[in-house]
Scaffold this motif. Structure first.
Motif, PDB file in Angstrom:
ATOM      1  N   ASP A 152     104.013 -15.081  55.133  1.00 18.42           N
ATOM      2  CA  ASP A 152     104.926 -15.494  54.061  1.00 18.42           C
ATOM      3  C   ASP A 152     105.460 -14.286  53.306  1.00 18.42           C
ATOM      4  O   ASP A 152     106.649 -14.221  52.978  1.00 18.42           O
ATOM      5  CB  ASP A 152     104.205 -16.441  53.100  1.00 18.42           C
ATOM      6  CG  ASP A 152     103.973 -17.806  53.707  1.00 18.42           C
ATOM      7  OD1 ASP A 152     104.636 -18.116  54.715  1.00 18.42           O
ATOM      8  OD2 ASP A 152     103.132 -18.558  53.184  1.00 18.42           O
ATOM      9  N   LYS A 155     107.995 -12.349  55.579  1.00 16.62           N
ATOM     10  CA  LYS A 155     109.289 -12.978  55.840  1.00 16.62           C
ATOM     11  C   LYS A 155     110.226 -12.902  54.641  1.00 16.62           C
ATOM     12  O   LYS A 155     111.432 -13.067  54.788  1.00 16.62           O
ATOM     13  CB  LYS A 155     109.087 -14.432  56.267  1.00 16.62           C
ATOM     14  CG  LYS A 155     108.678 -15.376  55.162  1.00 16.62           C
ATOM     15  CD  LYS A 155     108.589 -16.820  55.661  1.00 16.62           C
ATOM     16  CE  LYS A 155     107.555 -17.002  56.714  1.00 16.62           C
ATOM     17  NZ  LYS A 155     107.276 -18.425  57.008  1.00 16.62           N
ATOM     18  N   GLN A 193     107.673 -13.297  64.353  1.00 19.20           N
ATOM     19  CA  GLN A 193     108.358 -13.967  63.253  1.00 19.20           C
ATOM     20  C   GLN A 193     109.706 -13.342  62.951  1.00 19.20           C
ATOM     21  O   GLN A 193     110.624 -14.009  62.471  1.00 19.20           O
ATOM     22  CB  GLN A 193     107.461 -13.907  62.013  1.00 19.20           C
ATOM     23  CG  GLN A 193     108.072 -14.478  60.759  1.00 19.20           C
ATOM     24  CD  GLN A 193     107.139 -14.348  59.581  1.00 19.20           C
ATOM     25  OE1 GLN A 193     106.499 -15.303  59.185  1.00 19.20           O
ATOM     26  NE2 GLN A 193     107.055 -13.163  59.016  1.00 19.20           N
ATOM     27  N   HIS A 265     116.886 -17.280  49.328  1.00 17.95           N
ATOM     28  CA  HIS A 265     115.429 -17.253  49.274  1.00 17.95           C
ATOM     29  C   HIS A 265     114.983 -16.490  48.040  1.00 17.95           C
ATOM     30  O   HIS A 265     115.728 -15.681  47.474  1.00 17.95           O
ATOM     31  CB  HIS A 265     114.833 -16.639  50.546  1.00 17.95           C
ATOM     32  CG  HIS A 265     115.426 -15.313  50.921  1.00 17.95           C
ATOM     33  ND1 HIS A 265     116.595 -15.200  51.641  1.00 17.95           N
ATOM     34  CD2 HIS A 265     115.023 -14.033  50.669  1.00 17.95           C
ATOM     35  CE1 HIS A 265     116.888 -13.942  51.838  1.00 17.95           C
ATOM     36  NE2 HIS A 265     115.954 -13.202  51.247  1.00 17.95           N
ATOM     37  N   THR A 305     107.289 -23.209  50.836  1.00 24.35           N
ATOM     38  CA  THR A 305     106.316 -23.162  51.927  1.00 24.35           C
ATOM     39  C   THR A 305     104.942 -23.581  51.435  1.00 24.35           C
ATOM     40  O   THR A 305     104.392 -23.009  50.493  1.00 24.35           O
ATOM     41  CB  THR A 305     106.259 -21.745  52.513  1.00 24.35           C
ATOM     42  OG1 THR A 305     107.560 -21.365  52.957  1.00 24.35           O
ATOM     43  CG2 THR A 305     105.302 -21.683  53.684  1.00 24.35           C
ATOM     44  N   ARG A 583      98.098 -15.530  46.784  1.00 24.08           N
ATOM     45  CA  ARG A 583      98.930 -16.249  47.753  1.00 24.08           C
ATOM     46  C   ARG A 583     100.384 -16.237  47.255  1.00 24.08           C
ATOM     47  O   ARG A 583     100.678 -16.733  46.166  1.00 24.08           O
ATOM     48  CB  ARG A 583      98.458 -17.692  47.916  1.00 24.08           C
ATOM     49  CG  ARG A 583      99.230 -18.497  48.962  1.00 24.08           C
ATOM     50  CD  ARG A 583      99.025 -17.923  50.344  1.00 24.08           C
ATOM     51  NE  ARG A 583      99.751 -18.645  51.352  1.00 24.08           N
ATOM     52  CZ  ARG A 583      99.193 -19.523  52.188  1.00 24.08           C
ATOM     53  NH1 ARG A 583      97.907 -19.805  52.097  1.00 24.08           N
ATOM     54  NH2 ARG A 583      99.911 -20.122  53.111  1.00 24.08           N
ATOM     55  N   ILE A 586     106.902 -18.704  48.097  1.00 24.02           N
ATOM     56  CA  ILE A 586     108.270 -18.387  48.481  1.00 24.02           C
ATOM     57  C   ILE A 586     109.097 -19.666  48.530  1.00 24.02           C
ATOM     58  O   ILE A 586     108.590 -20.739  48.871  1.00 24.02           O
ATOM     59  CB  ILE A 586     108.329 -17.646  49.834  1.00 24.02           C
ATOM     60  CG1 ILE A 586     107.781 -18.516  50.970  1.00 24.02           C
ATOM     61  CG2 ILE A 586     107.579 -16.340  49.772  1.00 24.02           C
ATOM     62  CD1 ILE A 586     107.948 -17.895  52.332  1.00 24.02           C
ATOM     63  N   GLN A 623     104.881 -22.800  63.153  1.00 30.80           N
ATOM     64  CA  GLN A 623     105.591 -22.168  62.042  1.00 30.80           C
ATOM     65  C   GLN A 623     107.013 -21.954  62.519  1.00 30.80           C
ATOM     66  O   GLN A 623     107.298 -21.050  63.302  1.00 30.80           O
ATOM     67  CB  GLN A 623     104.969 -20.844  61.623  1.00 30.80           C
ATOM     68  CG  GLN A 623     105.773 -20.152  60.533  1.00 30.80           C
ATOM     69  CD  GLN A 623     105.179 -18.867  60.069  1.00 30.80           C
ATOM     70  OE1 GLN A 623     104.143 -18.860  59.433  1.00 30.80           O
ATOM     71  NE2 GLN A 623     105.820 -17.753  60.393  1.00 30.80           N
ATOM     72  N   PHE A 626     110.734 -20.995  58.013  1.00 33.12           N
ATOM     73  CA  PHE A 626     110.070 -21.126  56.718  1.00 33.12           C
ATOM     74  C   PHE A 626     109.202 -22.381  56.643  1.00 33.12           C
ATOM     75  O   PHE A 626     108.554 -22.618  55.630  1.00 33.12           O
ATOM     76  CB  PHE A 626     111.122 -21.180  55.607  1.00 33.12           C
ATOM     77  CG  PHE A 626     112.250 -22.137  55.889  1.00 33.12           C
ATOM     78  CD1 PHE A 626     112.147 -23.466  55.535  1.00 33.12           C
ATOM     79  CD2 PHE A 626     113.391 -21.707  56.529  1.00 33.12           C
ATOM     80  CE1 PHE A 626     113.162 -24.356  55.811  1.00 33.12           C
ATOM     81  CE2 PHE A 626     114.431 -22.595  56.801  1.00 33.12           C
ATOM     82  CZ  PHE A 626     114.316 -23.924  56.437  1.00 33.12           C
ATOM     83  N   ARG A 628     106.078 -25.071  58.099  1.00 35.04           N
ATOM     84  CA  ARG A 628     104.865 -25.196  58.898  1.00 35.04           C
ATOM     85  C   ARG A 628     104.528 -26.668  59.030  1.00 35.04           C
ATOM     86  O   ARG A 628     104.516 -27.398  58.038  1.00 35.04           O
ATOM     87  CB  ARG A 628     103.683 -24.461  58.247  1.00 35.04           C
ATOM     88  CG  ARG A 628     103.784 -22.962  58.336  1.00 35.04           C
ATOM     89  CD  ARG A 628     102.477 -22.271  58.036  1.00 35.04           C
ATOM     90  NE  ARG A 628     102.708 -20.842  57.864  1.00 35.04           N
ATOM     91  CZ  ARG A 628     102.858 -20.246  56.692  1.00 35.04           C
ATOM     92  NH1 ARG A 628     102.778 -20.961  55.569  1.00 35.04           N
ATOM     93  NH2 ARG A 628     103.075 -18.960  56.623  1.00 35.04           N
TER      94      ARG A 628
END
Length: 803
Positions: A152, A155, A193, A265, A305, A583, A586, A623, A626, A628
């Motif tokens: 994450d 990306k 990725q 993003h 995400t 963590r 995003i 995945q 973006f 999962r």
């Protein structure tokens, strides 16, 4: 002077010859082009004429001006990167050794001597401003060992900094391994990725002897070149080294990751949750950060995400808390800790318009009464009775189409029984069941013998080892490996049942004269799940139109520091995010229709690091850019044409297409595929990209029935063991036969009542040849889509490491 008589004009009669018009093919004729243009000159023609009229010197000056203009645009884009009017350059630090001290790396990067301010955001992001470069940087450090958190962060980053150390952290001895298991795993996943701009650093090089430094650096360069062949290894020990790394990050050419560049993003700098009035389970999530990519509209949808798809109620513009201002920073540094959040002003940019806002509806709700008809009139009943007399009525197995029933003999069709849909199409015959029971009994007996030996010869530790073995799992794995080997050696071959009629066992199958050219209606006999999904009339054309329109969207612009008010977020998801340490959160803006469900087709290449067989319809974790989610896909060959053969197993070193019900994602978009082990850990098994969202992709399962020549005479032969009933031979008589040596033929007549049949071929048949019959049926995936949320991640966080 004489008078010239008037000449008569020829007038054609009714039998005048009419010639055919000239066929220009796919292109337009010159006449049609002239009629459309009506004297207008093309822009290209005008440009060529103007350039042709210029002198040689003028043309040279014009080319120089064009090159200069393009160069200035590139320089302006570089200078704007990380400036006051754009988002900071986001650097993600990823260690290639699991025991590397990341705090030491951050402290070395912070020590450059030209920094005006260093402070952290509430989410743990380090911000560094360098007035010398007129740029600012943000550093994010995902938790080591957590694959998804690292992916994450990678990306969303502008630059990925791969860090490795020359010495061990504990005893300062020289490291022999430059990249450990964690480093191999994460760099492979990041490459699959899609990597942005990269930098490789080597730290603690000064702690090893001077004579060994150059050799160690060359070893690191050689190891890194396997994945990043063009990257140079930078040192990270002194303030000058840190300044060189920031200079490199701010000036190097940015690598474009398409799926990220086509969508807005944002990385969360600050996250707050406010409960809704009258509800304790739902609330508004306020996410603050720098917007990157494309403009974001409040009426669009976003995907967070690990949390899911959401609508926004409001977008606020917030004063940039980390500007490049030397004087302001000096005053704040004298007062001690930098605290700019108290003086920040907020203004509302946009509020959601319910009339223009995108809907969160992801599935089409089918109406079961849609096909209901009113009671017919007497005239309609009379017309139906007349039409019914003209038709041939046959009793056929359930699921048989009209043109399948056309070649069913009448005497066979009258005596057929209905076949239950609930029974699996892959039922084994009695002999297969007996053979499987025998093999299981042999395996059990072998296991018992093995236990007897270990009890008499082994130590008590080995007894404890045997108690931990799950024999049921061992037998299932052994059977799975055996099936995969048989499928690779004898693809699609199926034994004909002896106790059941083959026309009942294979009632949903049909014969095809040619797999490539024979017609197959993609709208025929669709499952009920197809009523819940969406489909584009032209997927590629829609994708191009949406990409073009997204660039001109109104709303918050890239580089702005904004706050998103995300509506109706579950409190348990926010609580799960708060429990995860470091963590990153995003946010990606969704393109139109990307929240809707369809049949998603992704191309996968086997990673060759997972050696157990992967069966079709087995649950896998994907995945997809973006997103999962987990699903049970159907595998098929990656080929051209309108039909694609179903693959029962995903073999090693193979490339297949996995089809599943999932939200629409416009390509290009990378895909990573994981499999969950028994202990809950995840392992990367395949990588690939999105192919399309096309429900009309026809996946055809092939069943090959085999028989053996009993008596051979020139072009004819008596074949046995393909069928065991005379009526089965008459049923499959229209289907073409082939042999492993390349002969083609057909069934001429049955012989006796035990399944022997006389067949005719187009050449001399050899006695060691095998006669085959191909039968086909279309397969569809099951509705097994399940989003992978943070609530699942928090439960499985301890077992996230990939072996």
């Amino acid at each position: 002077m004489g008078i010239t008589p008037k000449q008569e004009v020829h007038r054609p009669g009714v039998f005048k010859q009419a010639n055919k018009a000239h066929k220009t093919g796919r292109h337009r004729s010159k006449g049609s082009i002239c009629n459309e243009v009506k004297g207008k000159a093309s822009v290209k023609v005008i440009t060529k004429q103007v350039r042709k009229n210029l002198s040689r010197e003028a043309r040279r000056h014009q080319s120089v001006q064009l090159r200069k203009k393009k160069r200035e645009e590139v320089i302006a884009q570089k200078r704007n990167l990380g400036s006051t009017y754009s988002a900071p350059i986001l650097i993600c630090i990823i260690p290639l050794q699991e025991d590397l001290e990341l705090e030491d790396i951050i402290s070395k990067l912070s020590n450059t001597g030209d920094i005006t301010e260093i402070h952290k955001s509430p989410c743990g992001i380090t911000h560094i401003s360098i007035p010398r470069f007129k740029q600012r940087f943000s550093i994010i450090v995902p938790p080591v060992g957590n694959v998804f958190a690292t992916l994450d962060a990678a990306k969303i980053a502008n630059t990925v900094l791969f860090a490795t150390s020359a010495t061990h952290t504990v005893d300062n001895t020289i490291r022999e391994e430059v990249i450990d298991a964690w480093g191999n795993e994460i760099i492979t996943s990041c490459l699959a990725q899609g990597l942005p701009t990269t930098i490789v650093t080597l730290t603690n090089l000064e702690k090893i002897p001077l004579k060994k430094r150059q050799d160690h650096k060359q070893c690191v360069t050689q190891k890194i070149s396997k994945w990043l062949p063009e990257e140079k290894v930078f040192h990270l020990d002194t303030p000058t080294d840190s300044l060189n790394i920031f200079r490199r990050a701010g000036s190097q050419k940015q690598r474009n990751v398409t799926y990220k560049a086509k969508r807005p993003h944002l990385l969360a700098e600050d996250v707050k949750f406010v409960s809704n009035e009258g509800s304790t389970d739902l609330g508004t999530l306020m996410v603050t950060g720098y917007l990157q990519g494309l403009p974001l509209s409040v009426n669009g949808l976003i995907h967070i995400t690990g949390l899911g798809d959401f609508q926004m109620s409001q977008i606020d513009a917030v004063d940039d808390p980390y500007p490049i201002d030397r004087n302001k920073s000096r005053k704040q540094s004298e007062s001690g800790e930098v605290s700019m959040q108290d003086e920040v002003s907020v203004r509302v940019l946009e509020r959601a318009d319910p009339k223009r806002q995108e809907s969160l509806e992801s599935e089409n709700i089918p109406d079961p009464m849609d096909a209901e008809q009113t009671w017919p009139t007497e005239e309609e009943l009379a017309q139906a009775a007349i039409a019914r007399k003209k038709k041939i009525v046959k009793v056929v197995p359930k699921g048989t189409s009209e043109y399948q029933a056309a070649w069913i003999p009448d005497e066979d069709a009258e005596n057929l029984n209905e076949y239950s849909e609930s029974e699996s199409e892959d039922n084994m015959s009695v002999d297969d069941a007996k053979s499987q029971a025998d093999s299981e009994a042999d395996a059990a007996s072998d296991a018992e013998e093995y236990e007897t030996i270990t009890i008499s010869e082994a130590a008590p530790d080995e007894q404890r080892y045997d108690q931990d073995i799950d024999m049921i799992e061992e037998k299932e794995a052994m059977e799975k490996i055996k099936q995969a080997k048989l499928d690779a050696q004898f693809p699609d071959e199926v034994d004909t049942p002896q106790d059941t009629l083959a026309k009942v066992r294979f009632q949903k199958y049909r014969g095809l004269e040619s797999f490539r050219t024979s017609p197959w209606d993609p709208k025929e006999n669709l499952p009920q799940d197809y009523a819940r999904i969406f489909q584009f009339e032209n997927f590629d054309k829609t994708r191009k139109r949406i990409f073009k329109e997204s660039e001109d969207m109104e709303g918050a612009l890239p580089g702005w520091y904004i706050t998103l008010h995300v509506a109706n977020v579950r409190r348990d998801l926010f609580t799960a995010f708060c429990t995860l340490e470091n963590r990153p959160l995003i946010v990606f803006g969704l393109l139109p229709n990307e929240q809707r469900m369809s049949l998603l087709n992704v191309v996968l290449k086997h990673a060759n690091i997972y050696h157990e067989p992967i069966k079709s319809k087995e649950r896998l974790l994907f995945q997809c850019g973006f997103r999962r989610f987990s699903a049970c896909p159907v595998f098929s060959q990656h080929t051209n044409g309108t039909k694609h053969k179903y693959e029962r197993f995903f073999q090693q070193e193979a490339t297949i297409v996995a089809s599943m019900y999932a939200p629409i994602t416009f390509p290009p978009c990378p895909v990573l595929c994981y499999i969950e082990k028994k202990d809950g850990s995840l392992e990367l098994v395949a990588t690939g990209s999105v192919l399309s969202a096309n429900p009309d992709r026809i996946i055809v399962k092939r069943a090959v029935l085999s028989g053996h020549p009993f008596k051979v005479h020139k072009h004819s032969a008596v074949v046995r063991f393909m069928f065991f009933h005379r009526e089965d031979i008459n049923w499959f008589k229209p289907v073409q036969l082939r042999t492993k040596y390349g002969r083609r033929g057909h069934i001429k007549e049955p012989l006796g009542t035990h399944g022997h049949m006389k067949c005719v071929f187009n050449g001399q048949l050899k006695s060691q040849d095998t006669v085959l019959m191909n039968l086909y049926k279309r397969v569809f995936p099951k509705w097994t889509y399940e989003p992978y949320l943070l609530t699942q991640t928090s439960r499985e966080d301890d077992s996230m490491n990939v072996d």
